[in-house]
Enzyme design. Structure first.
Site: not given
Ligand code: MGD
Ligand code: MGD
Ligand code: MO
Length: 786
Positions: A115, A117
């Site tokens: 898993y 990105w």
């Molecule tokens: N800059 C940046 N952007 C991203 C990402 C990143 O790593 N960096 N990750 C991307 C990915 S993979 C995803 S899945 C999306 C995720 O998108 P979201 O799931 O929306 O991301 P979060 O920032 O975890 O949560 C948004 C807000 O929800 C609020 N929240 C948390 N728990 C609760 C709750 O129980 N109730 C309510 N009402 N609010 C709550 C928190 O204050 C938080 O700031 O973002 C994407 N965008």
């Molecule tokens: N506590 C907490 N944990 C969370 C979340 C949260 O809200 N709270 N959010 C969750 C969510 S929504 C998500 S989506 C996950 C995200 O978790 P991940 O998607 O596992 O996080 P990334 O750091 O984007 O990992 C991508 C990795 O791919 C590597 N990479 C980039 N390009 C390449 C390439 O070309 N080749 C190879 N081999 N590697 C490459 C990057 O260096 C990086 O280490 O985290 C989850 N974890």
């Molecule tokens: Mo995500």
């Protein structure tokens, strides 16, 4: 384009399309796409990442694995130094180990879920490349759903017949602008998150769109523990809900609507099934507890009069109810999404323009845009012949309980016995919950192979690390199904160190394993990019959309797809519920599900319900750990990616990840702004730097995910993480037996000022590298480190 030795090269990334400015082989600047109204701040970190000291220079093997073979020293992962080897030796080792494990244990003993990105380019997408490679090898144990919205993916098909609404199939921005009178946002529209899109994006327009909706007169209510989850310019009313109690608050709203006769009985009976049974729960006929505004106020800590007033406002407007994905990344995360739909059904506006429900606005750049009518290009992986898989977030349960049984969405299943883990393009030591438990589970497999450009924590906990190129070091094709541009990603610089493309690594491995031709189909990099583009062009033509030929596309750097809007979620169903039924058993919205009733799960009843999370501010545990941890997505990076970049580094305090808390909570603990604190609970502890901020509700500690895990004693269970990785604290429990999603957002912690000498941050330098025979002077010391 060449001017005075400087070149500008079109490229793209998760953070947007850009032109790379290059002198000789150096990336000197990143210029956002000229059509981007709000380029992501994160673009600035790209050059730092490309030439970071944390790049993996050469194929590297953990010394214990190299000297003693698979399995013997697995408990030393993370602690052992690495030995650099040649590419030939590394690939021979990987091919031999894959062959051994397949012969001794079968393909299902290889975990290839991988898993993560990866990168924006669609051909070199590492996880997809790995999937294609392992499928060609006879398959592997894979994974279903994702960390973003697993609980929603499981529950929505039972409720509305499809998971589409959590995956971006929502009412489009233009319709909201025209029709929405009141927008009640659970979790807000966190535009920090709209900086990113998996396949890249040209126009970051979430802010522009929200401004337009505000200017059109829409009113906003933010329900969230953080005030800045809604941009200031929306002038939103802030209901500072206790985390994880949204379902109770929504029940209180629904109850108020019903007892005041403001609900839409006709909609509830014509378009829904199970209204009578859900109403009985709402009114307290089944459990003796009416889900009144007073009841909800005690749970959610939002004043009852505010709940009643909001219910009345909702009934008086064309109202959109939205929820961010974060709400369902929590214990019983199925419930807030089901309940948001139920609340919208009580209002009766589902399928009307600008009303009803919607998910994930602001969570990624493309949400609110309409999907174009043909599939975005993707490398085909072929079928996985093993049919072995797990729900993605159950990885550690799987590693710790081979053969163990578990429930998932009505099925009773068994965990496979994993001997080899192969990861490319993801970072489980970033994304998984309860890292100490991961360290423990991670010791079980005999071999861990990782492809990474950087020495991430996952690479450090591997046995064989193969250095991968970043997108800048190769050609690719960027595309997202809701962004109107296909992007040519030209190679910008030559590969750094000995890095190779994931694809080329797999070509050589497939060669050693006897299936090179099926893997490559006779194409090289540009051959594949041409092929994927041609398939997309043909599919577009089938929809009457003309895309330029490949050479024009490649020369111009992009191909544009015409805009489309006007999408109303479930508009078709509303117009013709009999002719266009939902794909649920009843053909209607299920407010009570016989299917789920038959599963018999105590943690996911057959109608939306308030179920206490394991950890929340109302739990007994809150006397010991009185702060609810909000480990949301970081503004300053993407997960663990770009943590070494300038944007992330500028936010750190004494080199540690910042955490935010309310000034009154800090004062009670003698904590000041800029202090380094120890954040802890029974699962683990990390250091973080404090920012005081009244935008955080009381009783909440916000520590974004993604600071690279930097344990004081690598490889040791329970070691203090000196850098601030929130997942040292989160809990590793499935959301329910139905969804088995991650529940990161249900964790309680306590903080105290850290008074000891500050340990250095070491995770942005390579781990110790040693020669094969010449033992370094500090050898004994390393051997006894833990
Ligand atoms: N800059 C940046 N952007 C991203 C990402 C990143 O790593 N960096 N990750 C991307 C990915 S993979 C995803 S899945 C999306 C995720 O998108 P979201 O799931 O929306 O991301 P979060 O920032 O975890 O949560 C948004 C807000 O929800 C609020 N929240 C948390 N728990 C609760 C709750 O129980 N109730 C309510 N009402 N609010 C709550 C928190 O204050 C938080 O700031 O973002 C994407 N965008
Ligand atoms: N506590 C907490 N944990 C969370 C979340 C949260 O809200 N709270 N959010 C969750 C969510 S929504 C998500 S989506 C996950 C995200 O978790 P991940 O998607 O596992 O996080 P990334 O750091 O984007 O990992 C991508 C990795 O791919 C590597 N990479 C980039 N390009 C390449 C390439 O070309 N080749 C190879 N081999 N590697 C490459 C990057 O260096 C990086 O280490 O985290 C989850 N974890
Ligand atoms: Mo995500």
């Amino acid at each position: 384009m060449v001017t005075g030795g400087r070149r500008r090269v079109p490229h793209s990334s998760h953070w947007g399309a850009f032109a790379a400015e290059v002198t000789a082989d150096r990336l000197v600047a990143v210029h956002p796409h000229p059509d981007d109204p709000e380029p992501a701040e994160l673009l600035a970190s790209i050059p730092d990442a490309l030439d970071s000291p944390a790049r993996v220079a050469a194929p590297s093997v953990r010394r214990g694995w190299l000297e003693h073979g698979p399995g013997a020293t697995s408990d030393r992962r993370g602690a052992d130094p690495f030995v650099e080897v040649s590419w030939d030796e590394a690939l021979d080792l990987v091919a031999a180990e894959l062959t051994r494990v397949r012969a001794e244990h079968g393909n299902a003993a290889i975990f290839g879920g991988s898993y993560g990105w990866s990168s924006a380019g669609r051909f070199h997408h590492a996880k997809t490349q790995l999937g294609r490679f392992l499928n060609g090898f006879g398959g592997c144990t894979g994974q279903v759903h994702n960390y973003s919205y697993a609980a929603a993916s499981a529950i929505l098909p039972h409720v509305v017949g499809t998971a589409g609404p959590t995956a971006g199939e929502v009412t489009s921005w233009d319709v909201l602008e025209e029709h929405t009178g009141l927008w009640v946002m659970f979790g807000g529209t966190p535009v920090k998150n709209a900086q990113v899109e998996a396949g890249g994006v040209v126009r970051h327009d979430a802010v522009e769109r929200l401004r337009a909706i505000h200017a059109a007169g829409t009113e906003f209510v933010l329900v969230s523990p953080l005030r800045d989850d809604a941009p200031d310019f929306l002038d939103a009313q802030w209901l500072a809900v206790r985390p994880n109690t949204d379902t109770a608050l929504m029940l209180g709203l629904a109850h108020t609507l019903v007892v005041e006769g403001r609900h839409d009985e006709e909609f509830l009976t014509r378009y829904c099934t199970g209204w009578d049974r859900f109403r009985a729960y709402l009114l307290g006929e089944t459990d003796g507890r009416a889900k009144s505004a007073d009841w909800a106020a005690r749970i959610a800590d939002v004043p009852a009069p505010d709940i009643v007033a909001l219910a009345r406002r909702m009934a008086a407007h064309r109202t959109l109810i939205s929820a961010t994905w974060s709400l369902q990344r929590a214990d019983h995360g199925e419930q807030p999404f089901w309940m948001a739909i139920a609340l919208a059904a009580v209002l009766g506006q589902i399928g009307l323009p600008g009303g009803g429900f919607g998910f994930a606005y602001g969570d990624a750049a493309s949400i609110g845009h309409r999907r174009y009518p043909f599939p975005a290009p993707a490398l085909p992986t072929g079928p996985n012949p093993t049919d072995s898989w797990i729900p993605v977030a159950r990885i550690v349960d799987m590693l710790l309980n081979p053969g163990g049984g578990y429930d998932f969405d009505g099925e009773r299943r068994r965990y496979p016995d994993i001997r080899l883990v192969y990861w490319a393009g993801g970072n489980p030591f970033h994304h998984h919950q309860d890292l100490n438990r991961l360290v423990e589970g991670w010791r079980r497999p005999e071999t861990v192979i990782v492809h990474e450009p950087w020495w991430t924590p996952t690479a450090r906990y591997a046995d064989i690390v193969l250095p991968a190129t970043t997108t800048l070091e190769r050609n690719d094709l960027g595309a997202s199904s809701r962004d109107r541009f296909l992007l040519a990603m030209h190679q910008v610089v030559p590969p750094r160190g000995q890095a190779r493309n994931d694809h080329d690594i797999f070509v050589d491995l497939a060669g050693r394993l006897g299936f090179r031709e099926t893997f490559t189909e006779g194409r090289d990099e540009l051959g594949w990019i041409r092929h994927l583009y041609a398939r997309t062009r043909t599919a577009a033509a089938g929809q009457g959309i003309t895309l330029p030929d490949f050479d024009t596309f490649w020369r111009d750097g992009q191909a544009e797809i015409p805009a489309s809007g006007g999408r109303v979620l479930l508009g078709d169903f509303r117009a013709d519920p009999v002719g266009r039924p939902l794909r649920t058993p009843s053909g209607r919205i299920e407010l009570w599900s016989q299917t789920i009733a038959d599963f018999g799960y105590d943690d996911c009843p057959p109608h939306p319900a308030w179920l206490e999370p394991r950890e929340w501010l109302g739990a007994d545990l809150a006397t010991r750990y009185p702060l609810h941890l909000v480990s949301n997505q970081p503004r300053t990076r993407l997960h663990g990616q770009l943590d070494m970049g300038r944007v992330s580094r500028a936010s750190k305090i004494e080199g540690r990840e910042p955490c935010r808390m309310h000034p009154a909570d800090a004062a009670e603990r003698g904590i000041g702004d800029g202090d380094v604190v120890r954040v802890h609970n029974d699962r683990g502890a990390c250091l973080a730097g404090v920012r005081l901020d009244p935008a955080v509700r009381r009783g909440v500690l916000q520590l974004s995910t993604g600071a690279w895990y930097d344990p004081l004693r690598p490889g040791v269970l329970g070691a203090l993480d000196v850098h601030g990785n929130a997942n040292t604290l989160t809990a590793d429990h499935g959301t329910s037996r139905l969804g088995q999603g991650p529940s990161a957002h249900s964790a309680l912690v306590e903080v105290e000022v850290f008074t000891g000498p500050l340990p250095p941050i070491t995770v942005f330098e390579p781990p110790p590298l040693v020669g094969r025979s010449g033992r370094p002077a500090n050898h004994d010391q390393e051997e006894s480190a833990p």
